[in-house]
Design a protein around this motif. Structure first.
Motif, PDB file in Angstrom:
ATOM      1  N   ARG A   1       0.731  -1.329  -0.162  1.00 36.86           N
ATOM      2  CA  ARG A   1      -0.036   0.121   0.082  1.00 36.86           C
ATOM      3  C   ARG A   1       0.925   1.402   0.042  1.00 36.86           C
ATOM      4  O   ARG A   1       1.954   1.407   0.571  1.00 36.86           O
ATOM      5  CB  ARG A   1      -0.961  -0.048   1.230  1.00 36.86           C
ATOM      6  N   ILE A   2       0.495   2.222  -0.710  1.00 34.96           N
ATOM      7  CA  ILE A   2       1.348   3.534  -0.875  1.00 34.96           C
ATOM      8  C   ILE A   2       0.317   4.604  -0.350  1.00 34.96           C
ATOM      9  O   ILE A   2      -0.876   4.857  -0.556  1.00 34.96           O
ATOM     10  CB  ILE A   2       1.331   3.978  -2.230  1.00 34.96           C
ATOM     11  N   PHE A   3       0.864   5.133   1.052  1.00 42.75           N
ATOM     12  CA  PHE A   3       0.021   6.291   1.625  1.00 42.75           C
ATOM     13  C   PHE A   3       0.853   7.564   1.315  1.00 42.75           C
ATOM     14  O   PHE A   3       1.685   7.801   1.649  1.00 42.75           O
ATOM     15  CB  PHE A   3       0.320   5.931   3.313  1.00 42.75           C
ATOM     16  N   GLY A   4      -0.110   8.198   0.509  1.00 42.61           N
ATOM     17  CA  GLY A   4       0.513   9.659   0.025  1.00 42.61           C
ATOM     18  C   GLY A   4       1.308   9.602  -1.050  1.00 42.61           C
ATOM     19  O   GLY A   4       1.029   8.738  -1.887  1.00 42.61           O
ATOM     20  N   PRO A   5       2.254  10.517  -1.584  1.00 39.97           N
ATOM     21  CA  PRO A   5       2.489  11.623  -0.148  1.00 39.97           C
ATOM     22  C   PRO A   5       1.412  12.850  -0.401  1.00 39.97           C
ATOM     23  O   PRO A   5       0.706  12.885  -1.537  1.00 39.97           O
ATOM     24  CB  PRO A   5       3.881  12.059  -0.804  1.00 39.97           C
ATOM     25  N   ALA A   6       1.750  13.768   0.243  1.00 41.09           N
ATOM     26  CA  ALA A   6       1.141  15.060   0.247  1.00 41.09           C
ATOM     27  C   ALA A   6       1.901  16.071  -0.695  1.00 41.09           C
ATOM     28  O   ALA A   6       3.049  15.768  -0.823  1.00 41.09           O
ATOM     29  CB  ALA A   6       1.068  15.649   1.641  1.00 41.09           C
ATOM     30  N   GLU A   7       1.067  17.184  -0.974  1.00 41.71           N
ATOM     31  CA  GLU A   7       1.864  18.137  -1.672  1.00 41.71           C
ATOM     32  C   GLU A   7       2.092  19.338  -0.864  1.00 41.71           C
ATOM     33  O   GLU A   7       1.544  19.547   0.200  1.00 41.71           O
ATOM     34  CB  GLU A   7       0.810  18.787  -2.697  1.00 41.71           C
TER      35      GLU A   7
ATOM     36  N   ARG B   1       5.819  15.201  -0.020  1.00 42.50           N
ATOM     37  CA  ARG B   1       5.629  15.398   1.385  1.00 42.50           C
ATOM     38  C   ARG B   1       5.402  14.158   1.827  1.00 42.50           C
ATOM     39  O   ARG B   1       4.355  13.571   1.567  1.00 42.50           O
ATOM     40  CB  ARG B   1       5.049  16.675   1.905  1.00 42.50           C
ATOM     41  N   MET B   2       5.847  13.573   3.099  1.00 41.13           N
ATOM     42  CA  MET B   2       5.337  12.593   3.816  1.00 41.13           C
ATOM     43  C   MET B   2       4.182  13.081   4.457  1.00 41.13           C
ATOM     44  O   MET B   2       3.825  14.083   5.041  1.00 41.13           O
ATOM     45  CB  MET B   2       6.147  11.948   4.965  1.00 41.13           C
TER      46      MET B   2
END
Ligand code: PMT
Length: 417
Positions: free
Chosen positions: A157-163, A175-176
């Protein structure tokens, strides 16, 4: 209780500036009820010290694939505590790598096993999630995207990343995710939906059969197995009622818990609440007999010998299996010898859909953290090997869900023998 109560989360930390958030991630995972152990790569230790992670997790940090170096032997202060990569892989209910660097994602995509974290990722059967953290150009690079596609294909599973703004001064994706969001996402991994919309009743723990106001007959059931089953059923989407004998455990989350003391009280509570339950699972170690008389006052020790007359308790499990219509009925069998044969006979005599047999009187079964089960149904025997009771309960619920749906799809309640 939190959304991760009783869950064992391995947090992998790789080298990146977002590693400074790992202490907060550990704290939030623990606040949600999880037990957390940390694995750090060598690069991660450049950004945050193992001592910090040890302090917040309450456990030594794991760093070496082979723990032969001085300072890394299990007996050395502050070193890993003797769990090798296979034990860590088995211990985990889920593995979260946060932050996951571009380099680590590449190594994971290749199936490398040349450090502890990558070896554990390969060896575990638990779900693995990664929270990428890197510069936006590195994130957009075709090689990184190809690695992510491979990881997704392999079930990671890939959580993110954020911008947003990045440590390098640039702005963009990479961004994590924040620790709070990571905890929310990891909690979702345990929601399976296998029993969505169904109602499940579970009994757990021992019963207490009073002799006088201060003494009673009981057994060594801790309730751990039954509570784990109730929680696994809730995670699978069921509405769960747990009828529990006296235990030292807290009520499981998202489960309606009814506390009772004696076998007769358990019988009454079960029949008062069973209603339209679709599935009944009897994990409780119900006393077969109770004292025929309960003394009003504490019995004096005047006589050299006394005789206690016992009366047979009602069989809760058999009474549920005899209901018309009956729920899908699952019993447990605690046996010290001829486990399979005796459990088979119990399944037949109590007219059960399924029986989960365990060998007791060893270091497994009553009171232990781990257990193993032999699932005996109409159509065969399925062994579930030794593992923590929380994991065992999830495997049992998966098995029950499959069998339950099969009988309902067939449109008939199966004849159980
Ligand atoms: O609580 P833990 O410390 O985690 O330990 C778990 C456990 C060992 C208690 C559990 O795994 C287990 O084996 N539970 C069943 C214990 C037991 O009483 O087994 P039994 O073989 O005596 O009973 C057979 C079945 O009939 C059980 O499902 C029991 O709940 C049920 N029963 C028994 C007697 C009775 N009067 N009413 C019942 O419903």
């Amino acid at each position: 209780m939190g959304t991760l109560t009783n869950k064992r989360i391995l947090l992998g930390i790789t080298g990146g500036i977002a590693a400074y958030k790992s202490a907060d991630t550990v704290r939030r995972l623990r606040d949600a009820g999880a037990e957390v152990r940390a694995i750090m790569t060598a690069a991660a230790t450049e950004f945050i010290t193992p001592l910090t992670l040890q302090a917040v997790s309450g456990h030594p940090v794991h760093r070496q694939l082979l723990d032969a170096e001085p300072g890394q032997r299990p007996t050395d202060a502050g070193a890993q505590d003797g769990m090798d990569h296979i034990e860590l892989a088995r211990w985990a209910d889920a593995l979260l790598v946060a932050p996951a660097s571009a380099n680590f994602l590449a190594r994971l995509a290749q199936g490398r096993a040349d450090d502890l974290l990558s070896a554990v990722c390969l060896a575990t059967q638990a779900p693995v999630a990664v929270a990428p953290a890197m510069n936006r150009q590195m994130w957009s690079n075709a090689a990184t995207q190809a690695n992510l596609a491979t990881l997704g294909k392999n079930g990671i599973r890939i959580f993110g990343p954020a911008e947003g703004s990045q440590a390098c001064g640039e702005t963009g994706p990479g961004r994590m995710l924040e620790p709070a969001e990571l905890v929310t996402q990891i909690s979702q991994l345990f929601v399976t939906g296998e029993l969505d919309g169904l109602s499940v009743m579970v009994t757990a723990g021992p019963t207490w059969e009073a002799i006088d106001p201060v003494r009673g007959l009981t057994n060594r059931s801790s309730g751990k197995m039954g509570y784990a089953v109730a929680q696994a059923a809730a995670e699978a989407g069921a509405r769960v009622i747990l009828v529990s004998g006296p235990t030292a455990l807290a009520d499981p989350e998202r489960v309606q818990t009814v506390r009772v003391s004696s076998a007769q009280e358990m019988y009454d509570a079960v029949h008062a609440h069973v209603g339209t339950a679709n599935i009944f699972i009897g994990v409780a170690a119900v006393a077969d007999y109770r004292p025929s008389q309960i003394a009003d006052n504490k019995i004096k020790k005047d006589a050299q010998n006394i005789t206690l007359e016992l009366t047979r308790n009602p069989d809760i499990l058999a009474s549920i299996a005899a209901l018309k219509p009956a729920p899908f009925t699952v019993g447990f069998a605690a046996e010290t010898e001829d486990v399979e044969q005796r459990a088979r006979r119990k399944r037949e005599s109590k007219n059960l859909d399924l029986i989960a047999a365990n060998r007791v009187g060893t270091n497994l079964g009553f009171g232990s953290e781990e257990n193993s089960l032999l699932l005996i149904g109409q159509d065969g025997v399925t062994p579930l090997p030794i593992q923590p009771k929380t994991q065992l309960a999830r495997a049992l619920i998966r098995h029950i869900a499959v069998k339950y749906h099969a009988t309902r799809t067939a449109g008939v309640r199966q004849i159980r023998r």
